[in-house]
Design an enzyme around this catalytic site. Structure first.
Site: not given
Length: 303
Positions: A10, A212, A242-243, A276
């Site tokens: 994306n 979490l 998360g990635d 960041r």
């Protein structure tokens, strides 16, 4: 063993705001920046920066050629990335003063992956290779089915959660990585331990990682329940946290690291990412993460 990430790419358009916009509201943004992104791209770059061997597949438009270039520069093998005469996927992202975000996603070329293309890419992989998937491309169920038929081990990060991923698909998954909200939607339970219990009962062979946020993460399988604490960080932007966690976790698992080590590495890497701005550009490399872990252990020894 090879890792294939069949995932989204994306163009992220990021707006800094005082607070996330609500229904019926119009607010002014304080700044605008454009970044490469997409959960697939972010996770592939995270695997590469964690020193994992990663192939990426997916479709971009003419406006997304720089996404392919960035992945290649980061160490991702992009031989299977396809270009079409269409608009690339893109996201409009709000980031507030606390670093929380709200995202509006347009799939664009990420929804142009036909079965023939999928089968051609998968023909280059074999049993015990790892297939990474998210839910930002079309027909993830077909990819799960075909990957499983080939004997590949499947890591699924079903974000965003929708009706395309259900029980039949989850029963074929090796590793499921979800945040608390996604876990609640898939399991129909609220508390972390309840969510994990539901997954263990429904899918006995599934290995689940429940992230979490500031509370760390929980890993659950039939044999283990492991808690990973969060590393302290000054939160600036949580977009790719998360990635980063997912990429570093599977890179460590693929190289044979114990689950405890993979979780620690992933948690440390994501704590750097949130400090960041941006998505892919905020992901650290393995050396930086290892140095932070070493410093952290040194402080614990002195204490």
């Amino acid at each position: 063993m090879k890792i294939l990430n069949f995932g989204s790419m994306n163009i992220d358009k990021v707006y800094r705001v005082g607070r996330l916009v609500g229904p019926g509201e119009t607010i002014s943004s304080r700044s605008f920046r454009c970044f490469p992104g997409g959960k697939g791209l972010n996770q592939s770059i995270a695997v590469a920066r964690a020193k994992g061997s990663i192939f990426h597949a997916g479709t971009i438009g003419e406006d997304g050629l720089f996404l392919k270039d960035l992945m290649k520069e980061s160490g991702v093998d992009v031989r299977f990335v396809r270009r079409m005469d269409t608009v690339s996927g893109h996201a409009v992202i709000q980031v507030d003063e606390k670093g929380e975000n709200g995202i509006l996603l347009f799939p664009g070329s990420n929804y142009k992956n036909d079965k023939e293309y999928v089968d051609t890419v998968l023909s280059h992989f074999e049993e015990n290779d790892i297939l990474m998937l998210q839910n930002e491309i079309n027909d993830p169920a077909y990819l799960i089915k075909r990957g499983r038929e080939k004997g590949m081990r499947i890591l699924l990060n079903p974000s965003p959660v929708d009706e395309r991923i259900g029980g039949k698909e989850l029963s074929c998954v090796t590793w499921l990585i979800v945040n608390r909200g996604e876990g609640e939607m898939l399991a129909g339970a609220k508390e972390p331990e309840e969510i994990l219990s539901v997954f263990r009962q429904r899918y006995p062979k599934l290995k689940t990682v429940l992230t979490l946020g500031k509370e760390g993460a929980l890993y659950s399988s039939q044999d283990a329940l492991i808690r990973q604490l969060c590393f302290p960080a000054r939160t600036v932007d949580t977009t790719a946290a998360g990635d980063t966690f997912t990429g570093f976790f599977i890179a460590a698992v693929a190289e044979g690291a114990p689950v405890e080590k993979a979780l620690e590495l992933a948690a440390c890497a994501s704590s750097i990412t949130v400090s960041r701005n941006g998505a892919a550009v905020s992901i650290p490399d393995r050396a930086e993460v290892e140095k932070m872990l070493e410093n952290s252990r040194g402080r614990e020894t002195q204490a």
